[in-house]
Design a protein around this motif. Structure first.
Motif, mmCIF file in Angstrom:
data_model
loop_
_atom_site.group_PDB
_atom_site.id
_atom_site.type_symbol
_atom_site.label_atom_id
_atom_site.label_comp_id
_atom_site.label_asym_id
_atom_site.label_seq_id
_atom_site.Cartn_x
_atom_site.Cartn_y
_atom_site.Cartn_z
ATOM 1 N N GLN A 107 -40.466 1.167 14.457
ATOM 2 C CA GLN A 107 -39.139 1.299 13.872
ATOM 3 C C GLN A 107 -38.484 -0.078 13.884
ATOM 4 O O GLN A 107 -38.442 -0.744 14.923
ATOM 5 C CB GLN A 107 -38.285 2.284 14.640
ATOM 6 C CG GLN A 107 -36.946 2.529 13.958
ATOM 7 C CD GLN A 107 -36.212 3.676 14.584
ATOM 8 O OE1 GLN A 107 -35.725 3.548 15.694
ATOM 9 N NE2 GLN A 107 -36.139 4.790 13.871
ATOM 10 N N THR A 108 -37.987 -0.472 12.724
ATOM 11 C CA THR A 108 -37.337 -1.772 12.578
ATOM 12 C C THR A 108 -35.878 -1.566 12.202
ATOM 13 O O THR A 108 -35.573 -0.873 11.225
ATOM 14 C CB THR A 108 -38.032 -2.616 11.491
ATOM 15 O OG1 THR A 108 -39.418 -2.747 11.829
ATOM 16 C CG2 THR A 108 -37.399 -3.992 11.380
ATOM 17 N N ASN A 109 -34.995 -2.148 12.987
ATOM 18 C CA ASN A 109 -33.559 -2.129 12.715
ATOM 19 C C ASN A 109 -33.189 -3.485 12.130
ATOM 20 O O ASN A 109 -33.476 -4.523 12.739
ATOM 21 C CB ASN A 109 -32.769 -1.879 14.002
ATOM 22 C CG ASN A 109 -32.959 -0.464 14.494
ATOM 23 O OD1 ASN A 109 -32.438 0.467 13.902
ATOM 24 N ND2 ASN A 109 -33.729 -0.298 15.556
ATOM 25 N N ILE A 110 -32.544 -3.461 10.970
ATOM 26 C CA ILE A 110 -32.153 -4.692 10.283
ATOM 27 C C ILE A 110 -30.639 -4.753 10.225
ATOM 28 O O ILE A 110 -29.981 -3.774 9.851
ATOM 29 C CB ILE A 110 -32.761 -4.756 8.875
ATOM 30 C CG1 ILE A 110 -34.294 -4.700 8.982
ATOM 31 C CG2 ILE A 110 -32.296 -6.005 8.136
ATOM 32 C CD1 ILE A 110 -35.000 -4.587 7.657
ATOM 33 N N SER A 111 -30.099 -5.916 10.603
ATOM 34 C CA SER A 111 -28.645 -6.096 10.595
ATOM 35 C C SER A 111 -28.296 -7.482 10.061
ATOM 36 O O SER A 111 -29.129 -8.387 10.027
ATOM 37 C CB SER A 111 -28.068 -5.909 12.001
ATOM 38 O OG SER A 111 -28.648 -6.819 12.898
ATOM 39 N N THR A 112 -27.038 -7.627 9.653
ATOM 40 C CA THR A 112 -26.549 -8.909 9.158
ATOM 41 C C THR A 112 -26.195 -9.815 10.327
ATOM 42 O O THR A 112 -26.151 -9.385 11.478
ATOM 43 C CB THR A 112 -25.298 -8.724 8.275
ATOM 44 O OG1 THR A 112 -24.258 -8.174 9.086
ATOM 45 C CG2 THR A 112 -25.582 -7.818 7.091
ATOM 46 N N ASP A 113 -25.887 -11.054 10.003
ATOM 47 C CA ASP A 113 -25.524 -12.007 11.049
ATOM 48 C C ASP A 113 -24.192 -11.676 11.710
ATOM 49 O O ASP A 113 -23.890 -12.179 12.780
ATOM 50 C CB ASP A 113 -25.547 -13.454 10.547
ATOM 51 C CG ASP A 113 -24.943 -13.646 9.169
ATOM 52 O OD1 ASP A 113 -24.314 -12.725 8.633
ATOM 53 O OD2 ASP A 113 -25.117 -14.751 8.629
ATOM 54 N N ASN A 114 -23.399 -10.766 11.123
ATOM 55 C CA ASN A 114 -22.167 -10.330 11.790
ATOM 56 C C ASN A 114 -22.352 -8.985 12.508
ATOM 57 O O ASN A 114 -21.381 -8.396 12.981
ATOM 58 C CB ASN A 114 -20.992 -10.271 10.802
ATOM 59 C CG ASN A 114 -21.117 -9.165 9.784
ATOM 60 O OD1 ASN A 114 -22.026 -8.348 9.836
ATOM 61 N ND2 ASN A 114 -20.193 -9.138 8.833
ATOM 62 N N GLY A 115 -23.602 -8.483 12.551
ATOM 63 C CA GLY A 115 -23.899 -7.272 13.307
ATOM 64 C C GLY A 115 -23.857 -5.964 12.529
ATOM 65 O O GLY A 115 -24.133 -4.911 13.083
ATOM 66 N N SER A 116 -23.536 -6.009 11.243
ATOM 67 C CA SER A 116 -23.498 -4.784 10.447
ATOM 68 C C SER A 116 -24.918 -4.300 10.145
ATOM 69 O O SER A 116 -25.782 -5.100 9.766
ATOM 70 C CB SER A 116 -22.778 -5.022 9.121
ATOM 71 O OG SER A 116 -21.437 -5.374 9.344
ATOM 72 N N GLN A 117 -25.140 -2.989 10.291
ATOM 73 C CA GLN A 117 -26.454 -2.431 10.006
ATOM 74 C C GLN A 117 -26.752 -2.460 8.514
ATOM 75 O O GLN A 117 -25.895 -2.118 7.694
ATOM 76 C CB GLN A 117 -26.549 -0.997 10.499
ATOM 77 C CG GLN A 117 -26.720 -0.881 11.996
ATOM 78 C CD GLN A 117 -27.022 0.561 12.377
ATOM 79 O OE1 GLN A 117 -26.250 1.454 12.050
ATOM 80 N NE2 GLN A 117 -28.139 0.765 13.042
ATOM 81 N N VAL A 118 -27.977 -2.852 8.179
ATOM 82 C CA VAL A 118 -28.443 -2.896 6.799
ATOM 83 C C VAL A 118 -29.425 -1.754 6.538
ATOM 84 O O VAL A 118 -29.315 -1.057 5.541
ATOM 85 C CB VAL A 118 -29.100 -4.254 6.483
ATOM 86 C CG1 VAL A 118 -29.708 -4.271 5.085
ATOM 87 C CG2 VAL A 118 -28.090 -5.384 6.650
ATOM 88 N N ALA A 119 -30.377 -1.563 7.460
ATOM 89 C CA ALA A 119 -31.391 -0.529 7.255
ATOM 90 C C ALA A 119 -32.109 -0.214 8.558
ATOM 91 O O ALA A 119 -32.130 -1.031 9.482
ATOM 92 C CB ALA A 119 -32.411 -0.986 6.217
#
Length: 128
Positions: A107-119
Motif C-alpha cells: 500500500q502506497t500513500n501519496i501526499s503533497t509537500d504540504n501534507g495533503s493526501q493525493v492517493a
C-alpha cells in the motif's frame, strides 16, 4: 542510496527519487512537472499510478525469496483523494500489507509537500 532507477528505466525517465528503501518501507519523491499534468495543472492519475507502482515494485524486489528472478505487478487499485499542483513535490510511502513466497501486497500513500493526501494505491506483486 542504491539507485533502483538503473534497474527501472521508466522510473528514471519520470525522475522518481528514492529517499529511503528497506524491506518494510519505501519512500520516494516525484516533482509534478508540466508534462505530467492534466487540465488545471494537476498531476495526471496515470503519473500517480506509475509512481506508486515503482515504489511497490522496489518493496517487492527487496523481499524476494532466494531463487526468485524478479517481480511483476498483477493488480493495482487507486483511490484518488486530492490534487497535486504543478511545481509541487509529491511523496510516496509504500509499506507491505503482506509478504509471502509467491505474492506480496503493498500500500502506497501519496501526499503533497504540504501534507495533503493525493492517493492511496494498493498493488499485488507476483514473485517470478
Amino acid at each position: 542510496m542504491s539507485n533502483f532507477n538503473d534497474l527501472m528505466p521508466f522510473s528514471r525517465h519520470l525522475g522518481i527519487e528514492i529517499v529511503h528503501a528497506n524491506a518494510n518501507k519505501i519512500t520516494g519523491q516525484l516533482e509534478v512537472r508540466p508534462e505530467f499534468c492534466t487540465t488545471g495543472h494537476i498531476l495526471h492519475g496515470g503519473a500517480i499510478m506509475a509512481f506508486a507502482d515503482a515504489l511497490g515494485a522496489i518493496g517487492a524486489f527487496l523481499n524476494l525469496p532466494e531463487g526468485a528472478s524478479g517481480t511483476t505487478t498483477i493488480e493495482s487499485k487507486t483511490n484518488f483523494l486530492g490534487p497535486a499542483k504543478e511545481g509541487s513535490i509529491v511523496t510516496g510511502i509504500a509499506n507491505p500489507i503482506r509478504v509471502g513466497r509467491r505474492l506480496s501486497v503493498w500500500q502506497t500513500n501519496i501526499s503533497t509537500d504540504n501534507g495533503s493526501q493525493v492517493a492511496i494505491v494498493t498493488q499485488s506483486q507476483l514473485v517470478l
